[in-house]
Design an enzyme around this catalytic site. Sequence first.
Site, short mmCIF file in Angstrom:
data_model
loop_
_atom_site.label_atom_id
_atom_site.label_comp_id
_atom_site.label_asym_id
_atom_site.label_seq_id
_atom_site.Cartn_x
_atom_site.Cartn_y
_atom_site.Cartn_z
N LYS A 62 0.85 -1.20 0.00
CA LYS A 62 0.00 0.00 0.00
C LYS A 62 0.88 1.24 0.00
CE LYS A 62 -3.81 2.21 2.51
NZ LYS A 62 -4.91 2.02 3.45
N ASP A 93 -13.59 4.47 9.78
CA ASP A 93 -13.93 4.35 8.36
C ASP A 93 -14.41 2.91 8.13
OD1 ASP A 93 -14.27 5.31 5.83
OD2 ASP A 93 -12.16 5.17 5.24
#
Length: 460
Positions: A121, A226
């Site tokens: 990532k 989130d």
Amino acid sequence: MKLDVDVLRYLSKDDFRVLTAVELGMRNHEIVPAELIDRIARLKHGGTYKVLKNLLKHKLLHHDSTKYDGFRLTYLGYDFLAIKTMVNKGVFVSVGRQIGVGKESDIFEVADEDGKIMAMKLHRLGRVSFRAVKSKRDYLKHRSSYNWLYLSRLAALKEFAFMKALQTHGFPVPEAVEHNRHCVIMSLVQGYPLVQVKQLQNPETVFETIIGIIIRLAEHGLIHCDFNEFNIMIDDEEKITVIDFPQMVSVSHRNAKMYFDRDVECIFKFFRKRFNMTFQESIDDNDNSNEGREEAGKLCFSSIDSSAGFLDKELAASGFGKKDEEDIQRFIEGEVESDTNSDSEDGDLVRNLNEADDLNVDSLHLSEQDEGHESHGKEERFEEGENSGSEKEEASDMEENNDNAVGIEAELTKSLSKQRHSAIASARRGRKKLGSRNSHKDKGGRSSQNAKVQMQMSSW
Ligand code: ADP
Ligand code: MG
């Protein structure tokens, strides 16, 4: 933006040296003067300008001559530094296809020597709202290099630290493998984001598992912030894995209840809509007087026996400290307020989302012959007042980062740190000028071998 790792094969050791010099310069210069880059890089036979041209050609640097002649790293340049460092460390040997694209990250497959595939990532904090960051400069004054580089690195550090801590506590998260700069390597999650799933064998069980995770997180003093169908992965056996942690907060955060309720509400809403599930009651923290509403009792934030402090103790151990958390929260909260302008200043860096689908980066196998890096015997000095940032702060930043530094980076960092220390010491002694401008010239007979980067194509 494509991550064309093919370019890596054409980059020499000098290229990486100059690239690293720009990175170091960006600690206190948004645009690093070409002359400073030259002084930091100290290429044995000169030639920094030629290298800069080459890096520019490959879009690893951006040239800016509005105020003075200078350069800054592009995302791609930063990507390459992280990738190269990880490859040198043996974390992975090849980069494969892109498997995810978020608002603030790009995710690629990478493979290690044994062919094990992992996820990489690359954080892009500030990609969407670089302007928003700039507009918040007033309270970020103390750190002139408060930019996407710094924010993305913080996000990666936080993500890695949380993943590791959550993993230790038995949460279903990817295995945290390594991090460097804005890059996190983690295990590859089998399955798909829940948002892609149209049908479930056991929606109730999945729902309960997910809500159970939210509650257990809160019991550990954490809120995901989130927690939605985009950040929950599910496999064919309907096993859940939670991803994406840079925005997590402690239950002691002033908006903790709001974040917690929002996470819970997202899950209720999704299961209601997608799987036609019905729920007896809405989530109301004040409604726990109503007996028989077991669900409401469970989801009442204030009734959860939280053990705050998890964050501070365990995350600090991973190198993610209180100040880091404050900095990243400032950005996240600032962004929430004013993230309406998606017109990033870094035009060349803004992705064309349509491109991502057919992005297929050629696989690459890298192996570098180890070279001993003798350090220069000579100390380089800057002129007083050269940098806008605090010398002390920078010197300690350098030390802080030395743990992660390898190869060229370590050498340059060490050398720059030395320069800083000597600059501070000289300043204390009341000297006006610190060394001559060309004292950086390498007169020590360092025998630098040519970089031999061997790269082979491999398909996997
Ligand atoms: P962002 O912060 O940009 O939202 P995420 O961490 O949520 O980034 O990742 C974006 C997407 O990339 C996910 O929705 C998922 O499809 C994919 N992804 C992320 N991490 C992994 C992983 N470890 N294994 C497999 N896919 C992943
Ligand atoms: Mg996400």
